[in-house]
Design an enzyme around this catalytic site. Structure first.
Site, PDB file in Angstrom:
ATOM      1  N   ASP A  35      -7.001   4.510  -4.561  1.00 27.33           N
ATOM      2  CA  ASP A  35      -7.655   4.372  -3.253  1.00 27.33           C
ATOM      3  C   ASP A  35      -8.237   5.761  -2.990  1.00 27.33           C
ATOM      4  OD1 ASP A  35      -7.811   2.436  -0.727  1.00 27.33           O
ATOM      5  OD2 ASP A  35      -7.362   4.398   0.083  1.00 27.33           O
TER       6      ASP A  35
ATOM      7  N   LYS B 108       0.864  -1.186   0.000  1.00 27.03           N
ATOM      8  CA  LYS B 108       0.000   0.000   0.000  1.00 27.03           C
ATOM      9  C   LYS B 108       0.896   1.229   0.000  1.00 27.03           C
ATOM     10  CE  LYS B 108      -4.412   1.136   0.192  1.00 27.03           C
ATOM     11  NZ  LYS B 108      -5.599   0.458  -0.342  1.00 27.03           N
TER      12      LYS B 108
HETATM   13  P1  NAP Z   1     -12.793   8.013  -2.771  1.00 30.34           P
HETATM   14  O1  NAP Z   1     -13.340   7.810  -4.141  1.00 30.34           O
HETATM   15  O2  NAP Z   1     -11.733   9.017  -2.567  1.00 30.34           O
HETATM   16  O3  NAP Z   1     -14.028   8.326  -1.816  1.00 30.34           O
HETATM   17  C1  NAP Z   1     -13.869   8.392  -0.432  1.00 30.34           C
HETATM   18  C2  NAP Z   1     -15.174   8.871   0.167  1.00 30.34           C
HETATM   19  O4  NAP Z   1     -15.096   8.760   1.576  1.00 30.34           O
HETATM   20  C3  NAP Z   1     -15.480  10.326  -0.141  1.00 30.34           C
HETATM   21  O5  NAP Z   1     -16.859  10.513  -0.196  1.00 30.34           O
HETATM   22  C4  NAP Z   1     -14.873  11.048   1.067  1.00 30.34           C
HETATM   23  O6  NAP Z   1     -15.483  12.293   1.353  1.00 30.34           O
HETATM   24  C5  NAP Z   1     -15.176  10.062   2.175  1.00 30.34           C
HETATM   25  N1  NAP Z   1     -14.130  10.182   3.205  1.00 30.34           N
HETATM   26  C6  NAP Z   1     -12.817   9.894   3.077  1.00 30.34           C
HETATM   27  N2  NAP Z   1     -12.164  10.147   4.221  1.00 30.34           N
HETATM   28  C7  NAP Z   1     -13.087  10.620   5.056  1.00 30.34           C
HETATM   29  C8  NAP Z   1     -13.031  11.050   6.394  1.00 30.34           C
HETATM   30  N3  NAP Z   1     -11.873  11.042   7.095  1.00 30.34           N
HETATM   31  N4  NAP Z   1     -14.194  11.450   6.965  1.00 30.34           N
HETATM   32  C9  NAP Z   1     -15.365  11.454   6.264  1.00 30.34           C
HETATM   33  N5  NAP Z   1     -15.473  11.049   4.988  1.00 30.34           N
HETATM   34  C10 NAP Z   1     -14.346  10.637   4.408  1.00 30.34           C
HETATM   35  O7  NAP Z   1     -12.216   6.639  -2.184  1.00 30.34           O
HETATM   36  P2  NAP Z   1     -12.726   5.146  -2.459  1.00 30.34           P
HETATM   37  O8  NAP Z   1     -11.827   4.561  -3.473  1.00 30.34           O
HETATM   38  O9  NAP Z   1     -14.187   5.136  -2.649  1.00 30.34           O
HETATM   39  O10 NAP Z   1     -12.342   4.446  -1.074  1.00 30.34           O
HETATM   40  C11 NAP Z   1     -13.256   4.387   0.023  1.00 30.34           C
HETATM   41  C12 NAP Z   1     -12.826   3.296   0.982  1.00 30.34           C
HETATM   42  O11 NAP Z   1     -12.841   2.032   0.294  1.00 30.34           O
HETATM   43  C13 NAP Z   1     -11.436   3.415   1.577  1.00 30.34           C
HETATM   44  O12 NAP Z   1     -11.425   2.873   2.875  1.00 30.34           O
HETATM   45  C14 NAP Z   1     -10.603   2.541   0.658  1.00 30.34           C
HETATM   46  O13 NAP Z   1      -9.413   2.104   1.284  1.00 30.34           O
HETATM   47  C15 NAP Z   1     -11.576   1.397   0.431  1.00 30.34           C
HETATM   48  N6  NAP Z   1     -11.328   0.579  -0.760  1.00 30.34           N
HETATM   49  C16 NAP Z   1     -11.282   1.138  -1.990  1.00 30.34           C
HETATM   50  C17 NAP Z   1     -11.086   0.319  -3.103  1.00 30.34           C
HETATM   51  C18 NAP Z   1     -11.103   0.870  -4.501  1.00 30.34           C
HETATM   52  O14 NAP Z   1     -11.063   0.069  -5.434  1.00 30.34           O
HETATM   53  N7  NAP Z   1     -11.213   2.168  -4.708  1.00 30.34           N
HETATM   54  C19 NAP Z   1     -10.908  -1.055  -2.928  1.00 30.34           C
HETATM   55  C20 NAP Z   1     -10.988  -1.594  -1.648  1.00 30.34           C
HETATM   56  C21 NAP Z   1     -11.210  -0.774  -0.571  1.00 30.34           C
HETATM   57  P3  NAP Z   1     -14.706  13.651   1.009  1.00 30.34           P
HETATM   58  O15 NAP Z   1     -14.580  13.683  -0.481  1.00 30.34           O
HETATM   59  O16 NAP Z   1     -15.581  14.724   1.561  1.00 30.34           O
HETATM   60  O17 NAP Z   1     -13.368  13.544   1.703  1.00 30.34           O
END
Ligand code: NAP
Length: 445
Positions: free
Chosen positions: A166, A126
């Protein structure tokens, strides 16, 4: 925790000061491994546990860049190459101001077992930076990504380490990073990053995969109690990549999704989240949820509360770590929630998980429920190697099969170790056992 596992955990605490998320992730895994270590004394003999909690390599670097006003900015970059027993390190890059070494290590550690569960021959890693993408122009994003890759490129490669997106890293950022990698190495080495654009080596359905996979996993958990996603009332947190496609898949399977959230608050839309509007606001305009509410009659934005107060039968935390604590878990249980499937990594605190398990809520931990994203990244790597792209439907159908198998593996392992229905134990033991056996066969390295 057994004495021997406790000693491993104490050593982790001693060696990794000030990294609470990493401690939490390690503890959550160690707590479930007692039965498998008892069954395999060779793991003890070869110090598998003490080795598996220590990353193979940790890289920290300076990322200098120039903002639009000509000021020099300095961020910190990270890549933790945690375990390569099953294949090249694989795992996303996170750009968020909260990023530090402990957060990257927790994510890398989780990734090792998640990737093992996919059955695709990928190790765990990561990375990321404490850079905050909010409010940055395209030019600033490009300069930051180029500077980040200028250092990172020395450490990655299609057979070495394959990063992806991510939080804060989506298709645009992967594009800028791939462009810089290609320029620095003079190699069109498509398999070095996943989450690429379709015309230059990306996989169809990769964008959708994590969110789709979470909902497929939730559906399979519901099937064990003779239910399905159809007709469920769903609460989703987050409004990013995982959340948007969890909404999409849940709606496709006939569920009513009534919320999404971001760091500004949460939206309640009793008529059902308008997916097209959400995508327009979040993916195209990169706007806030207030923009959604302004254009959607009947929807309201709640600031300062918890999305988990909204009653639901299925809860899908898809934002970030530790966003669902035991108070929220108690509220969900009181409101009759049947299934919780984690789209985010470690969104539920340990005491929240205890509440769910105590109340017999079906609980799908992130390392199993959100593994569809990295599994599809592995399909992207395979397509890059063979130069034979798959159609959307081919990828979606492979994803469904992979999620089905992961669900089955977790459920059957939990049964084998005398804890039917405990997906946490099932996912940890099934993921760990494969890595441990590979490490044994590869000697002390
Ligand atoms: P993303 O597109 O950047 O979206 C993240 C979302 O979560 C946004 O709406 C953001 O709001 C909110 N968020 C992030 N940090 C926050 C915080 N500290 N407090 C409140 N809201 C918060 O990211 P993503 O890819 O969807 O990832 C979301 C989660 O899924 C993470 O835990 C990531 O590790 C996990 N994940 C992702 C993938 C993937 O393929 N993308 C795969 C497995 C797991 P704001 O924009 O307002 O910050």
């Amino acid at each position: 925790m057994q004495q021997e596992l406790q000693e491993v955990y104490d050593e982790v605490l001693h060696r990794n000061h000030g990294e609470p998320e990493f401690h939490q992730a390690v503890r959550e895994v160690l707590e479930t491994l007692g039965p498998v270590v008892d069954k395999h004394p060779e793991y003890r003999e070869h110090a598998i546990l003490r080795r598996v909690v220590e990353p193979e390599r940790q890289i920290i670097f300076r990322v200098p860049w120039v903002d639009d006003s000509g000021r020099v900015q300095v961020n910190r970059g990270f890549r933790v190459q945690f375990n390569s027993a099953l294949g090249p390190y694989k795992g996303g890059l996170r750009f968020h101001p909260s990023v530090n070494l402990g957060i990257i290590k927790f994510l890398g550690f989780e990734q090792v077992f998640k990737n093992s569960l996919t059955g695709r021959g990928i190790g765990g890693g990561k990375g990321g930076s404490d850079f905050d993408p909010h409010g940055r122009s395209d030019g600033e994003m490009m300069r930051f990504c180029q500077s980040f890759m200028t250092e990172l490129h020395r450490h990655i490669g299609e057979h070495t380490d394959v990063p992806a997106g991510d939080i804060g890293v989506g298709g645009r950022e992967i594009g800028y990073m791939y462009g810089q990698y290609k320029r620095l190495t003079n190699r069109a080495e498509m398999g070095v990053l996943t989450g690429k654009g379709i015309p230059w080596g990306g996989s169809r359905a990769r964008t959708e995969a994590t969110g789709y996979g979470v909902v497929i996993f939730a559906d399979r958990m519901l099937n064990t109690v003779k239910q399905s996603m159809e007709g469920q009332r769903v609460v989703v947190s987050g409004a990013g990549n995982v959340a948007i496609y969890a909404v999409a898949k849940a709606q496709e399977l006939g569920a009513d999704v009534v919320t999404v959230s971001d760091s500004s608050g949460y939206v309640v839309d009793e008529a059902g989240i308008d997916l097209a509007l959400l995508q327009q606001v979040k993916e195209v305009e990169r706007g806030r949820l207030s923009d959604y509410v302004e254009r959607r009659p009947g929807a309201r934005l709640v600031q300062g509360g918890r999305v988990w107060d909204v009653p639901c039968t299925v809860a899908l935390p898809c934002a970030t770590q530790n966003e669902l604590d035991h108070h929220a878990a108690e509220t969900l249980v009181k409101n009759g929630t049947v299934v919780v499937a984690e789209g985010a990594n470690m969104p539920s605190t340990p005491d929240a998980v205890e509440v769910f398990q105590g109340a017999h809520v079906l609980f799908g931990p992130g390392k199993a429920a959100n593994a569809g994203g990295v599994a599809t990244s592995a399909l992207e790597m395979a397509q890059n190697a063979s130069r034979e792209p798959l159609t959307f439907n081919e990828v979606a159908s492979k994803l469904e099969g992979i999620m089905e198998r992961i669900h089955h593996k977790c459920a059957s392992t939990a049964e084998e170790f005398g804890s039917p229905g405990d997906y946490v134990l099932g996912a940890n033991i099934a993921g760990f056992r494969k890595v441990a056996d590979a490490m044994l066969e590869q000697g002390v390295v």
